[in-house]
Design a protein around this motif. Structure first.
Motif, short mmCIF file in Angstrom:
data_model
loop_
_atom_site.label_atom_id
_atom_site.label_comp_id
_atom_site.label_asym_id
_atom_site.label_seq_id
_atom_site.Cartn_x
_atom_site.Cartn_y
_atom_site.Cartn_z
N LYS A 147 77.42 23.22 -4.49
CA LYS A 147 77.33 22.56 -5.80
C LYS A 147 76.90 21.11 -5.67
CE LYS A 147 80.83 25.32 -8.17
NZ LYS A 147 82.20 25.31 -8.72
N LEU A 148 77.27 20.50 -4.54
CA LEU A 148 76.89 19.10 -4.30
C LEU A 148 75.45 18.97 -3.83
CD1 LEU A 148 80.11 17.89 -2.45
CD2 LEU A 148 79.47 17.47 -4.83
N GLY A 149 74.80 20.10 -3.57
CA GLY A 149 73.43 20.05 -3.08
C GLY A 149 73.34 19.99 -1.57
N MET A 150 74.46 20.21 -0.89
CA MET A 150 74.46 20.19 0.57
C MET A 150 73.88 21.50 1.11
SD MET A 150 78.16 18.41 1.27
CE MET A 150 77.70 17.30 2.60
N VAL A 151 73.26 21.41 2.28
CA VAL A 151 72.66 22.59 2.90
C VAL A 151 73.19 22.72 4.32
CG1 VAL A 151 70.57 22.54 1.49
CG2 VAL A 151 70.65 21.26 3.64
N PRO A 152 73.27 23.97 4.83
CA PRO A 152 73.73 24.16 6.21
C PRO A 152 72.80 23.42 7.18
CG PRO A 152 73.66 26.25 5.04
CD PRO A 152 72.99 25.25 4.16
N GLU A 153 73.41 22.71 8.12
CA GLU A 153 72.63 21.95 9.09
C GLU A 153 72.77 22.51 10.50
OE1 GLU A 153 72.03 17.41 9.21
OE2 GLU A 153 73.69 17.82 10.60
N ARG A 154 74.00 22.90 10.86
CA ARG A 154 74.21 23.43 12.21
C ARG A 154 75.51 24.21 12.25
NH1 ARG A 154 75.32 18.62 16.37
NH2 ARG A 154 73.81 17.52 15.13
N GLU A 155 75.57 25.09 13.25
CA GLU A 155 76.80 25.80 13.58
C GLU A 155 77.27 25.23 14.90
OE1 GLU A 155 75.88 29.95 13.70
OE2 GLU A 155 75.32 30.01 11.58
N THR A 156 78.57 25.06 15.04
CA THR A 156 79.12 24.50 16.26
C THR A 156 80.52 25.08 16.48
OG1 THR A 156 79.47 22.45 17.50
CG2 THR A 156 80.04 22.41 15.14
N THR A 157 81.24 24.52 17.42
CA THR A 157 82.59 24.97 17.75
C THR A 157 83.53 23.78 17.76
OG1 THR A 157 81.64 26.71 19.12
CG2 THR A 157 83.94 26.19 19.50
N HIS A 158 84.72 23.96 17.24
CA HIS A 158 85.71 22.89 17.26
C HIS A 158 86.02 22.55 18.73
CE1 HIS A 158 89.34 20.57 16.69
NE2 HIS A 158 89.14 20.58 15.37
N PRO A 159 85.90 21.27 19.11
CA PRO A 159 86.05 20.93 20.52
C PRO A 159 87.46 21.11 21.09
CG PRO A 159 85.75 18.95 19.19
CD PRO A 159 85.56 20.13 18.28
N VAL A 160 88.47 21.15 20.24
CA VAL A 160 89.85 21.32 20.71
C VAL A 160 90.33 22.75 20.52
CG1 VAL A 160 92.26 20.60 20.37
CG2 VAL A 160 90.42 18.89 20.28
N HIS A 161 90.14 23.29 19.32
CA HIS A 161 90.70 24.59 18.97
C HIS A 161 89.77 25.77 19.26
CE1 HIS A 161 94.03 22.41 17.33
NE2 HIS A 161 93.25 21.76 16.51
N GLY A 162 88.47 25.51 19.45
CA GLY A 162 87.54 26.55 19.87
C GLY A 162 87.03 27.47 18.78
N PHE A 163 87.42 27.27 17.52
CA PHE A 163 86.92 28.15 16.47
C PHE A 163 85.58 27.63 15.95
CE2 PHE A 163 90.44 25.62 14.51
CZ PHE A 163 89.66 24.74 13.77
#
Length: 177
Positions: A147-163
């Protein structure tokens, strides 16, 4: 003192009497399920968090706004800007984020407040880009991002929790509001 008024909300700095209602929000497993490792926060942890949020205001000139309902004066949660230090790969970046109590879900408050915060980021703080970070499956937050006009930029992994994490972005030079 920085305040933003929307049709239904007051976005403002934190007051002492916000601690207990924010702690109640942070203690709700439904609210916290998408935050970090999903652990609820107690009163002391919430007090420490609010202190950090206020320090960020002092250091960065922006931060997380307490969101108050104009009609009732209730604290609904927060919406605002922060530096996502936990995810160094996106730095330098400023993230827009939100956390509202469950009684305030599904009523458009997050979108209303986030829209106002994006305008604040552009007009008052001169930022040219804002990101938002979300765990896949948190459809409500992803809907706000769209709704804010944001678009997906990248997929990554949480550096501590790994999800997995998805990073959305908006170039505020193209933001229409």
């Amino acid at each position: 003192m920085t305040e933003i008024h929307t049709p239904r909300l007051l976005l403002r700095r934190w007051h002492d009497d916000d601690l207990v209602p924010m702690a109640d929000i942070n203690a709700d497993p439904q609210v916290m399920r998408w935050i970090e490792d999903g652990s609820a926060l107690d009163l002391e942890e919430t007090a420490e968090a609010i202190e950090r949020w206020e320090e960020e205001w002092d250091e960065e000139g922006f931060g997380l706004f307490a969101v108050e309902l104009l009609a009732s004066g209730e604290l609904a949660g927060f919406v605002g800007l922060s530096v996502p230090h936990f995810l160094p790969e996106v730095l330098p970046a400023v993230e827009i984020g939100w956390r509202l109590g469950t009684p305030f879900w599904g009523q458009g408050y997050a979108s209303e407040a986030a829209q106002a915060v994006l305008e604040f980021a552009l007009q008052d703080r001169g930022l040219d880009r804002v990101i938002s970070i979300v765990r896949p499956g948190n459809d409500a937050s992803e809907n706000v991002m769209r709704k804010l006009g944001m678009v997906p930029e990248r997929e990554t992994t949480h550096p501590v929790h790994g999800f997995p994490l998805n990073v959305y972005a908006i170039d505020l030079t193209e933001y229409v509001g």
